[in-house]
Motif scaffolding. Structure first.
Motif, short mmCIF file in Angstrom:
data_model
loop_
_atom_site.label_atom_id
_atom_site.label_comp_id
_atom_site.label_asym_id
_atom_site.label_seq_id
_atom_site.Cartn_x
_atom_site.Cartn_y
_atom_site.Cartn_z
N SER A 125 0.82 -1.21 0.00
CA SER A 125 0.00 0.00 0.00
C SER A 125 0.85 1.26 0.00
N THR A 136 -5.04 1.63 1.85
CA THR A 136 -5.76 0.51 2.47
C THR A 136 -6.31 1.00 3.80
N THR A 189 -8.98 0.43 -0.81
CA THR A 189 -9.35 -0.94 -0.44
C THR A 189 -9.68 -0.94 1.04
#
Length: 293
Positions: free
Chosen positions: A133, A184, A210
């Motif tokens: 990430s 994330t 996400t």
């Protein structure tokens, strides 16, 4: 008429500051919740030695329309917090202050249950996503969940990942609005119904992030997140000690951090090394001490 939100607290106040008859009635209810929740108005009046209209006035002084309404709120209070109103006597172990055994055994059992129920394939996939990430936003609301968000940040930053924890509801949504597809978001909620956490997940998704939830399966948060690491707390019924669920959640955080560290490999080690160097140089020169803890 104002609806009573906590009938037990009102009864406790009434038992101290009410009229003479109200104090007697409140004392009866608090001393025998089962009787008060089931008895007819005539039985309650006879037990205290007052008239039936006095019992009705007592219920209205508590904010209820009458005895039937009062019993509804009393039954609700017993169902929600009954264990805290009439707790079972302390066990022999507790009386003898053998607390260490009770705490450690409950913690071990909670961790073992969480480990057995955990979907490691999902956890590994989540950790792989985190490891790659651009930034990680950790959020949680409430005692245990907010602690886990902060601990997740603590585990990830030392692996060279730009991680940030937010436990304030408004800030959670603000930071979620600054998310990108490289973000994330990890959301913690034991119940899965923390409104600010759910909203932050939904906002972050609008910007391509996400989202991962560590929460109860089937909950509102579980339905909102892209991926769910399922967690169901199981308590042992000892209302005198803090919940053991936080040990299990902490174990899940550590599992995620370990897989992330292994995924990043030498990159993570090169971040850990200078942290260890600075701590030992500036604080205590003892290599055996935990890393920055």
């Amino acid at each position: 008429m104002k609806t009573p939100t906590d009938i037990i607290t009102r009864l406790q106040l009434m038992s101290q500051d009410g009229t003479k008859s109200d104090r007697r009635l409140a004392g009866l209810v608090l001393s025998d919740l089962d009787f008060a929740s089931k008895a007819a108005i005539s039985e309650i009046a006879a037990r205290v030695g007052v008239s039936e209209p006095t019992v009705t006035r007592f219920c209205r002084n508590l904010g209820c329309e009458g005895l039937r309404d009062f019993k509804f709120y009393l039954a609700q209070a017993i169902a929600i917090g009954g264990a805290y109103l009439s707790p079972a006597p302390l066990s022999r172990d507790a009386r003898e202050q053998r607390i260490a055994f009770a705490i450690t055994e409950a913690a071990i059992a909670a961790i073992q249950r969480a480990g057995e129920a955990l979907d490691m394939a999902t956890l590994t996939a989540v950790a792989a996503r985190i490891a790659g990430s651009g930034n990680v936003l950790c959020i949680g609301s409430g005692g245990i969940s907010s602690m886990m968000a902060t601990e997740m940040q603590n585990r990830l930053f030392r692996l060279g990942l730009p991680a940030l924890a937010q436990v304030d509801g408004q800030l959670q949504c603000m930071y979620a609005a600054a998310a990108t597809p490289e973000t994330t978001l990890i959301a913690f909620s034991v119940s899965g119904h923390a409104r600010s956490v759910i909203e932050a997940v939904e906002v972050a998704q609008q910007y391509g992030a996400t989202t991962v939830a560590v929460t109860a399966p089937g909950s509102a948060l579980a339905k909102a997140a892209d991926t769910v690491i399922a967690f169901l707390p199981v308590e042992d019924g000892n209302i005198y000690k803090p919940t053991s669920s936080r040990y299990a959640l902490l174990a899940i955080v550590d599992m995620i951090a370990t897989v992330v560290a292994e995924s990043r490999g030498p990159t993570a080690l090169e971040t850990l090394r200078p942290i260890k160097q600075s701590v030992n140089t500036l604080k205590v020169d003892d290599p055996r001490l935990p890393l920055g803890d």
